[in-house]
Motif scaffolding. Structure first.
Motif, PDB file in Angstrom:
ATOM      1  N   GLU A   1      34.417 193.588 146.196  1.00  0.00           N
ATOM      2  CA  GLU A   1      34.466 194.737 145.254  1.00  0.00           C
ATOM      3  C   GLU A   1      33.881 195.915 145.902  1.00  0.00           C
ATOM      4  OE1 GLU A   1      35.436 194.398 142.604  1.00  0.00           O
ATOM      5  OE2 GLU A   1      36.049 192.057 142.902  1.00  0.00           O
ATOM      6  N   GLY A   2      32.711 195.975 146.601  1.00  0.00           N
ATOM      7  CA  GLY A   2      32.276 197.244 147.141  1.00  0.00           C
ATOM      8  C   GLY A   2      33.386 197.888 147.989  1.00  0.00           C
ATOM      9  N   LEU A   3      33.996 197.089 148.689  1.00  0.00           N
ATOM     10  CA  LEU A   3      34.914 197.624 149.770  1.00  0.00           C
ATOM     11  C   LEU A   3      36.290 198.162 149.117  1.00  0.00           C
ATOM     12  CD1 LEU A   3      35.756 197.587 152.953  1.00  0.00           C
ATOM     13  CD2 LEU A   3      37.170 195.643 152.428  1.00  0.00           C
ATOM     14  N   VAL A   4      36.778 197.680 148.275  1.00  0.00           N
ATOM     15  CA  VAL A   4      38.019 198.229 147.582  1.00  0.00           C
ATOM     16  C   VAL A   4      37.637 199.767 146.828  1.00  0.00           C
ATOM     17  CG1 VAL A   4      39.784 197.715 145.885  1.00  0.00           C
ATOM     18  CG2 VAL A   4      39.219 195.968 147.330  1.00  0.00           C
ATOM     19  N   ALA A   5      36.770 199.810 146.334  1.00  0.00           N
ATOM     20  CA  ALA A   5      36.260 200.802 145.764  1.00  0.00           C
ATOM     21  C   ALA A   5      36.223 202.098 146.692  1.00  0.00           C
ATOM     22  CB  ALA A   5      35.013 200.722 144.859  1.00  0.00           C
ATOM     23  N   LYS A   6      35.351 201.822 147.799  1.00  0.00           N
ATOM     24  CA  LYS A   6      35.200 202.470 148.629  1.00  0.00           C
ATOM     25  C   LYS A   6      36.467 203.068 149.435  1.00  0.00           C
ATOM     26  CE  LYS A   6      30.535 201.203 149.580  1.00  0.00           C
ATOM     27  NZ  LYS A   6      29.758 202.423 149.216  1.00  0.00           N
ATOM     28  N   LEU A   7      37.367 202.050 149.778  1.00  0.00           N
ATOM     29  CA  LEU A   7      38.792 202.312 150.615  1.00  0.00           C
ATOM     30  C   LEU A   7      39.444 203.240 149.561  1.00  0.00           C
ATOM     31  CD1 LEU A   7      39.706 198.801 151.576  1.00  0.00           C
ATOM     32  CD2 LEU A   7      39.197 200.876 153.124  1.00  0.00           C
ATOM     33  N   LYS A   8      39.377 202.914 148.079  1.00  0.00           N
ATOM     34  CA  LYS A   8      40.167 203.860 147.297  1.00  0.00           C
ATOM     35  C   LYS A   8      39.753 205.437 147.112  1.00  0.00           C
ATOM     36  CE  LYS A   8      40.955 204.092 142.128  1.00  0.00           C
ATOM     37  NZ  LYS A   8      41.127 205.522 142.024  1.00  0.00           N
ATOM     38  N   GLU A   9      38.516 205.574 147.182  1.00  0.00           N
ATOM     39  CA  GLU A   9      38.018 206.675 147.200  1.00  0.00           C
ATOM     40  C   GLU A   9      38.393 207.781 148.643  1.00  0.00           C
ATOM     41  OE1 GLU A   9      33.411 207.398 148.278  1.00  0.00           O
ATOM     42  OE2 GLU A   9      33.462 206.425 146.334  1.00  0.00           O
ATOM     43  N   ARG A  10      38.465 207.067 149.684  1.00  0.00           N
ATOM     44  CA  ARG A  10      38.594 207.555 151.076  1.00  0.00           C
ATOM     45  C   ARG A  10      40.164 207.735 151.255  1.00  0.00           C
ATOM     46  NH1 ARG A  10      33.763 205.242 151.190  1.00  0.00           N
ATOM     47  NH2 ARG A  10      32.641 205.616 152.955  1.00  0.00           N
ATOM     48  N   ALA A  11      41.114 206.721 150.825  1.00  0.00           N
ATOM     49  CA  ALA A  11      42.467 206.671 150.666  1.00  0.00           C
ATOM     50  C   ALA A  11      42.768 208.217 150.060  1.00  0.00           C
ATOM     51  CB  ALA A  11      43.112 205.493 150.439  1.00  0.00           C
ATOM     52  N   GLU A  12      42.278 208.254 148.857  1.00  0.00           N
ATOM     53  CA  GLU A  12      42.481 209.419 147.990  1.00  0.00           C
ATOM     54  C   GLU A  12      42.075 210.835 148.620  1.00  0.00           C
ATOM     55  OE1 GLU A  12      42.509 207.188 143.660  1.00  0.00           O
ATOM     56  OE2 GLU A  12      40.914 208.176 144.380  1.00  0.00           O
ATOM     57  N   ALA A  13      41.305 210.870 149.448  1.00  0.00           N
ATOM     58  CA  ALA A  13      40.900 212.196 150.030  1.00  0.00           C
ATOM     59  C   ALA A  13      41.575 212.388 151.523  1.00  0.00           C
ATOM     60  CB  ALA A  13      39.287 211.941 150.505  1.00  0.00           C
ATOM     61  N   VAL A  14      42.650 211.578 152.011  1.00  0.00           N
ATOM     62  CA  VAL A  14      43.142 211.986 153.054  1.00  0.00           C
ATOM     63  C   VAL A  14      44.168 213.022 152.783  1.00  0.00           C
ATOM     64  CG1 VAL A  14      44.973 211.021 154.705  1.00  0.00           C
ATOM     65  CG2 VAL A  14      43.141 209.379 154.012  1.00  0.00           C
ATOM     66  N   LYS A  15      44.132 214.043 153.824  1.00  0.00           N
ATOM     67  CA  LYS A  15      44.831 215.087 153.594  1.00  0.00           C
ATOM     68  C   LYS A  15      46.144 215.053 154.237  1.00  0.00           C
ATOM     69  CE  LYS A  15      45.882 220.005 153.494  1.00  0.00           C
ATOM     70  NZ  LYS A  15      45.586 221.007 154.095  1.00  0.00           N
ATOM     71  N   VAL A  16      47.411 214.965 153.513  1.00  0.00           N
ATOM     72  CA  VAL A  16      48.808 214.703 154.015  1.00  0.00           C
ATOM     73  C   VAL A  16      49.482 215.844 154.229  1.00  0.00           C
ATOM     74  CG1 VAL A  16      50.773 213.292 153.792  1.00  0.00           C
ATOM     75  CG2 VAL A  16      48.744 212.283 152.928  1.00  0.00           C
ATOM     76  N   ALA A  17      49.715 216.432 155.678  1.00  0.00           N
ATOM     77  CA  ALA A  17      50.536 217.726 155.586  1.00  0.00           C
ATOM     78  C   ALA A  17      51.272 217.659 156.839  1.00  0.00           C
ATOM     79  CB  ALA A  17      49.461 218.925 155.632  1.00  0.00           C
ATOM     80  N   ASN A  18      52.103 218.610 156.953  1.00  0.00           N
ATOM     81  CA  ASN A  18      52.744 218.855 158.301  1.00  0.00           C
ATOM     82  C   ASN A  18      51.643 218.611 159.541  1.00  0.00           C
ATOM     83  OD1 ASN A  18      53.874 220.106 160.581  1.00  0.00           O
ATOM     84  ND2 ASN A  18      55.013 221.509 159.544  1.00  0.00           N
ATOM     85  N   GLY A  19      51.847 217.972 160.357  1.00  0.00           N
ATOM     86  CA  GLY A  19      50.810 217.695 161.511  1.00  0.00           C
ATOM     87  C   GLY A  19      50.702 218.872 162.289  1.00  0.00           C
ATOM     88  N   MET A  20      51.194 219.853 162.185  1.00  0.00           N
ATOM     89  CA  MET A  20      51.056 220.959 162.910  1.00  0.00           C
ATOM     90  C   MET A  20      49.731 222.024 162.420  1.00  0.00           C
ATOM     91  SD  MET A  20      52.803 221.565 165.634  1.00  0.00           S
ATOM     92  CE  MET A  20      54.356 221.103 166.414  1.00  0.00           C
ATOM     93  N   GLU A  21      49.654 221.538 161.079  1.00  0.00           N
ATOM     94  CA  GLU A  21      48.326 222.204 160.316  1.00  0.00           C
ATOM     95  C   GLU A  21      47.068 221.484 160.714  1.00  0.00           C
ATOM     96  OE1 GLU A  21      48.916 222.197 155.962  1.00  0.00           O
ATOM     97  OE2 GLU A  21      50.952 222.833 156.305  1.00  0.00           O
ATOM     98  N   PRO A  22      46.070 222.548 161.129  1.00  0.00           N
ATOM     99  CA  PRO A  22      44.806 222.000 161.746  1.00  0.00           C
ATOM    100  C   PRO A  22      43.958 221.154 160.956  1.00  0.00           C
ATOM    101  CG  PRO A  22      44.867 224.442 161.592  1.00  0.00           C
ATOM    102  CD  PRO A  22      46.169 223.889 160.949  1.00  0.00           C
TER     103      PRO A  22
END
Ligand code: NAD
Length: 498
Positions: free
Chosen positions: A296-317
């Motif tokens: 329970e605790g783990l899945v909620a924390k994984l959700k929070e973190r996955a949603e915060a990942v910044k996906v972009a062109n890898g050249m962007e700092p």
């Protein structure tokens, strides 16, 4: 603008004589940026002939001089980390800091190879029988080839070449067709470091190049890293042709989270290990095994973190994660996530339809977390090799071990716990080659060796480190006597005993 990506044979870039080519893409934009030359039979014969000639004089070059080239190569590589990282990002898509990290791990192997004088020291037994001494030492194989995957275009070639070269072999790199330019960058650095022509070569190509190397009578050893079906094929074909082969295959890496784990630490690390490099690492965590009420605790924390990942062109700092390698790869993982949903898994974070602004043609997929995954689902069975994390819920550590041990892959795994007893039971009982305790990506440092079990490795040797030295050399044992003039010979028809 599309550039021609050549071979590097006998110290020079060459387009070779093959007339087949293949485009190379920037996965962040979807644009074709290069045109890769694909080797034909004549190119294969040329590169092997150059390597064979070079291997003979290189094996006779003193160890001190060979090591001096490695030291110089190490300096040049260290000076060029950022530039090389950008070459990787432009064809692979991973973020530049991650690409620089891969160069750094390759650099570690170069540093290990700089210590070859110690690793190659032989053994000596004095007076094993009257007037007889025995010594053993190791000699190079001759010509060895490295066939490498797209996901680490610098690190994986550097798992092989420095160790092969310092031990006195000539090396032919057959890089992935998807991101081949880094191989030429490495070739230029080797030349600048003073490595004689023909000792490090690059042969660009596809199955035709691989088959040519696997069956060529003058190739003595093959190191392969890639997917399991090709690893098995390379191992079987190469050994049938009398070669020494190590073939590292695919993976499905599980991280077990015990209820007593530090859940924030576990979630942070599993998130980074699942989505770093868009999940395209052979050591990526693709399954989180939540034990008991950890879920329970783990899945909620994984959700929070996955949603915060910044996906972009890898050249962007500030990018955390770039695209996947091809549109086919994106389509395949979209399909697998859809199947999991149809089969009753819960989609916690769905990255399938992510669009990155100004990169509409890029091959992007967002981090995806699927909960309640069961073993019969394709999301569990297949090596997805993308930013998809499956959560499997189990009741006990024994059940977690049973799942991992019955999985056909055995590359990496990890346990998150605050109990030494759980950690010990896990590290001893798990049938996997590389194990982390509160460490999600337990890639061994360069003076240990890297390798999985089961379908993750075909052959007896792990790669780099002490196993690398053994793989690229054969042992020789000399039993010697220097009799006094006119001494009785002591020859006998009975088998010699001491
Ligand atoms: P891949 O197996 O498609 O390709 C690897 C190499 O094999 C390439 O050089 C390619 O040109 C060649 N190849 C491909 N198809 C071939 C064929 N039919 N016949 C002969 N040669 C062929 O792998 P990939 O997609 O480039 O890389 C990803 C895979 O590599 C994943 O499965 C990943 O787990 C694995 N990998 C494993 C490790 C490890 O250490 N075990 C490390 C990195 C990547």
């Amino acid at each position: 603008m599309s550039t021609t990506i050549t071979h590097f044979i006998n110290g020079a870039e060459t387009v070779g004589s093959g007339d087949r080519t293949q485009p190379v893409y920037n996965p962040a934009t979807g644009e074709a940026t290069g045109e890769l030359r694909l080797a034909n039979r004549a190119d294969i014969d040329d590169v092997v002939a150059a390597a064979k000639t070079a291997s003979e004089s290189w094996a006779e070059t003193s160890l001190t001089k060979r090591v001096a080239v490695l030291f110089k190569f190490r300096e040049l590589l260290a000076e060029n980390v950022q530039e090389l990282a950008k070459v990787v990002t432009s064809e692979h898509g991973k973020v530049v800091s991650d690409a620089a990290g891969e160069v750094g791990r390759g650099l570690e192997v170069v540093e290990y190879a700089c210590g070859a004088a110690q690793s190659l020291k032989g053994e000596y037994s004095d007076q094993v029988s009257g007037g007889i001494d025995v010594f053993s030492f190791r000699q190079p194989l001759g010509v060895v080839a490295g066939i490498t995957p797209f996901n680490f275009p610098v690190m994986v070639p550097l798992w092989m070449a420095p160790v092969a070269i310092v031990t006195g072999n000539a090396f032919i790199l057959k890089p992935s067709e998807r991101d081949p330019s880094a191989s030429l960058f490495l070739a230029r650095l080797w030349k600048e470091a003073g490595l004689p022509d023909g000792v490090f070569n690059v042969l660009q190509g596809d199955k035709e190049a691989v088959d040519g190397l696997l069956t060529h009578p003058d190739v003595d050893g093959i190191s392969f890293v890639g997917s399991t079906p090709i690893a098995r094929y390379v191992y079987e074909t190469g050994t049938q042709h009398g070669k020494r082969v190590q073939a590292l295959g695919g993976a499905k890496n599980h991280a077990v989270v015990m209820p007593d784990a530090d859940m924030d630490l576990a979630a942070d690390h599993i998130n980074a290990a699942a989505f770093g490099s868009a999940g395209q690492r052979c050591m990526a965590i693709s399954v989180a095994v939540a034990v008991g009420d950890a879920a329970e605790g783990l899945v909620a924390k994984l959700k929070e973190r996955a949603e915060a990942v910044k996906v972009a062109n890898g050249m962007e700092p500030d990018a955390d994660m770039g695209p996947v390698i091809t549109p086919q790869s994106k389509a395949r993982l979209q399909k697998i996530v859809g199947e999991a949903q149809e089969d009753g898994a819960a989609l916690v974070v769905d990255g399938r339809d992510l669009v990155v602004k100004d990169h509409e043609n890029g091959f992007f997929v967002g981090p995806t977390v699927i909960d309640h995954v069961r073993r019969e689902m394709s999301a569990y069975r297949e090596e997805i090799f993308g930013p998809v994390l499956a959560v499997v819920r189990v009741a006990s550590i024994d059940e977690a071990l049973e799942i991992i041990n019955s999985n056909p892959y055995g590359n990496g795994t990890a346990i998150f716990t605050s109990s030494g007893a759980y950690a010990r039971a896990f590290t001893r009982g798990v049938k996997v080659g590389m194990v982390g305790v509160n460490i999600p990506l337990p890639v061994p440092v360069a003076w240990h060796s890297f390798g999985g079990w089961k379908d993750s490795l075909f052959g007896d040797h792990h790669i780099y480190g002490p196993d690398g030295i053994r793989f690229y050399t054969r042992g020789k044992v000399v039993t010697q006597r220097w009799p006094e003039p006119k001494q009785a010979s002591g020859a006998s028809f009975a088998f010699p005993s001491n």
